[in-house]
Design an enzyme around this catalytic site. Structure first.
Site, PDB file in Angstrom:
ATOM      1  N   GLY A  15       3.222  -3.863   5.643  1.00  0.00           N
ATOM      2  CA  GLY A  15       1.995  -3.351   5.331  1.00  0.00           C
ATOM      3  C   GLY A  15       1.016  -4.320   5.189  1.00  0.00           C
ATOM      4  N   GLY A  17      -2.206  -4.254   4.166  1.00  0.00           N
ATOM      5  CA  GLY A  17      -3.345  -3.666   3.158  1.00  0.00           C
ATOM      6  C   GLY A  17      -3.648  -4.985   2.164  1.00  0.00           C
ATOM      7  CG  PHE A  18      -7.081  -4.473  -0.118  1.00  0.00           C
ATOM      8  CD1 PHE A  18      -7.962  -5.263   0.222  1.00  0.00           C
ATOM      9  CD2 PHE A  18      -7.357  -3.146   0.019  1.00  0.00           C
ATOM     10  CE1 PHE A  18      -9.447  -4.718   0.637  1.00  0.00           C
ATOM     11  CE2 PHE A  18      -8.304  -2.396   0.260  1.00  0.00           C
ATOM     12  CZ  PHE A  18      -9.407  -3.158   0.662  1.00  0.00           C
ATOM     13  N   GLY A  19      -2.888  -6.011  -0.610  1.00  0.00           N
ATOM     14  CA  GLY A  19      -1.780  -6.536  -1.315  1.00  0.00           C
ATOM     15  C   GLY A  19      -0.792  -7.619  -0.244  1.00  0.00           C
ATOM     16  CB  VAL A  83       9.545  -0.331   8.029  1.00  0.00           C
ATOM     17  CG1 VAL A  83      10.865  -0.244   7.304  1.00  0.00           C
ATOM     18  CG2 VAL A  83       9.114  -1.669   8.192  1.00  0.00           C
ATOM     19  CD  GLU A 174     -17.613   5.531  -3.503  1.00  0.00           C
ATOM     20  OE1 GLU A 174     -18.071   4.537  -4.106  1.00  0.00           O
ATOM     21  OE2 GLU A 174     -16.731   5.513  -2.445  1.00  0.00           O
ATOM     22  CB  ALA A 321      -8.973  -2.867  -3.294  1.00  0.00           C
ATOM     23  CD  GLN A 322     -10.481  -7.280  -7.771  1.00  0.00           C
ATOM     24  OE1 GLN A 322      -9.750  -7.874  -8.134  1.00  0.00           O
ATOM     25  NE2 GLN A 322     -11.216  -7.686  -6.635  1.00  0.00           N
TER      26      GLN A 322
END
Length: 432
Positions: A15, A17-19, A83, A174, A321-322
């Site tokens: 992955g 992504g952010f992490g 995967v 949003e 995300a944080q």
């Protein structure tokens, strides 16, 4: 895939992504070989997907090539791969490019849209978790506005111009605001013959309030902003069914619509091979406080796909995300400590606040004990999102796109670059 073992431990991250990016970045100087796998060759800045869907910004401005992020990191490799299976018994992954060996495995696969088992809704409603889905949604919105211009059937015309957003979290709020702004600022400029009052925007939320994770003041203000923008809000209700034409709510309401935008829930993207006993609420992998999956000494999970269940976090950390960023950084440090024979340190989430924008000069911000609404919150939201984007080019592109849109009250990104057929769920770039 090359399976030659080096003298260094191999850390495989699933992955981008952010992490996953944070784990890889923070292992830059560690004595390991890092291999990151993803089915896309780019990182997506998901918080702005709704603006791609609404035609406010270009899709490639929120994507950034993964390889470019790590150009100067010599212990890093990337492979474009999907995967198919985790094989913990022999420390390998089965993928579409072959078998891959790991010494340490980091599962950072994120989350996907949760339709709560309703296959009919899954077929006809529009998710928005990645760039292709956001482009599909943009195409559908624009196609239906085009169809409404030429439709002779008043009922069909109304359905084509009716938009229902399901889910009152940040994404739903949003997106509802973006659609309401499109109606106010764009509709009659671009689509001569259509009228603002004919375009309906509904927001359906199961909880009694919008933005349930925010402060009561932010929740109340967000609802007022949307109501002032003529968004019809249903709170404390759930969607029962949607067959592509009729959306039924459990309070007895029926809405005729061709546009249902689903932002009502997520579930973890758990790769096959992880035992069901390790899967908890929201299809997330349960881990200990350093991110280790129960029963394994070398498999970890972080971000939306993971749930650290403790007395302080009985439902795990929020899927934002944080959390993923902080978990990624912390896990990299713990891996280095493990390699050095040092004890690991439990992860503690530092909540830096919550932000949501509802439209032009309208946003809410909860930053510790500070609660802001309106223009100041909107500026903070914009600065935080621009600074969080990967790459200087993307930062500049988004800034200038927003600046031009702000002063012109218009955008150049309302393109149907590929026709989307909701019945077949197929796109055709040659159509129309």
């Amino acid at each position: 895939m090359d399976q030659k073992k080096s003298s260094k431990p191999r850390v495989v991250i699933i992955g981008g992504g952010f992490g996953g990016l944070q784990v890889a970045k923070n292992l830059k100087n560690a004595p390991v070989d890092v291999l990151l796998l993803d089915k896309h060759n780019y990182h997506t800045f998901q918080p702005l997907l709704y603006q791609v869907a609404a035609g406010s910004i270009a899709a490639d401005s929120i994507g950034f090539p993964i390889r470019r992020i790590f150009t100067k990191q010599h212990n890093f490799r990337f492979a474009l791969a999907e995967v198919q299976q985790v094989n913990p018994e022999n420390n390998t992954l089965t993928t579409d490019i072959g078998t891959i060996y790991y010494d340490y495995l980091i599962i950072a696969t994120g989350s996907n849209t949760n339709f709560f088992g309703n296959k009919e809704i899954e077929h006809f409603a529009m998710p928005m978790k990645n760039i292709p889905e956001a482009l599909n949604l943009r195409s559908l919105i624009l196609q239906n506005l085009e169809k409404s211009l030429v439709s002779k059937d008043p009922e069909e015309k109304a359905a084509l111009m009716t938009f229902v957003v399901v889910g009152g979290g940040p994404t739903g709020v949003e997106l509802s605001g973006a659609l309401a702004e499109m109606r106010q600022l764009i509709l009659m400029k671009d689509y001569h013959g259509l009228r603002k009052h004919n375009m309906k925007v509904y927001l359906v939320e199961g909880k009694p309030e919008l933005l349930a994770a925010f402060s009561p003041a932010a929740s109340t203000k967000a609802k007022k902003f949307l109501t002032d923008m003529d968004v019809t809000i249903f709170n404390g209700v759930h969607v029962q069914s949607y067959d592509g034409i009729e959306l039924k709510i459990d309070d007895g309401t029926t809405i005729l619509t061709r546009n249902v935008l689903w932002a009502a829930g997520v579930k973890g993207e758990v790769p096959a091979g992880i035992p069901e006993t390790n899967i908890t609420k929201g299809q997330r992998i349960q881990t200990d406080e350093i991110g280790k999956v129960k029963g394994y000494s070398n498999i970890f999970a972080i971000g939306d796909v993971a749930a650290v269940i403790t007395t302080e976090t009985p439902n795990g950390h929020p899927g934002v995300a944080q959390v993923a960023i902080q978990q990624g950084k912390h896990l990299a440090k713990n891996l280095i400590r493990t390699l050095n024979g040092e004890p690991t340190i439990p992860f503690k989430y530092n909540d830096k606040g919550s932000l949501a924008t509802i439209g032009r000069n309208k946003a809410v911000a909860d930053i510790g004990r500070i609660h802001l609404q309106g223009f100041i919150a909107w500026v903070i939201w914009g600065v935080v999102h621009i600074m969080s984007l990967a790459g200087f080019t993307n930062k500049g592109t988004i800034f200038f796109s927003w600046a031009i849109s702000y002063f012109t009250k218009n955008s150049d990104n309302r393109l149907i670059v590929r026709y989307f057929d909701i019945e077949t769920r197929m796109t055709d770039p040659e159509s129309r």
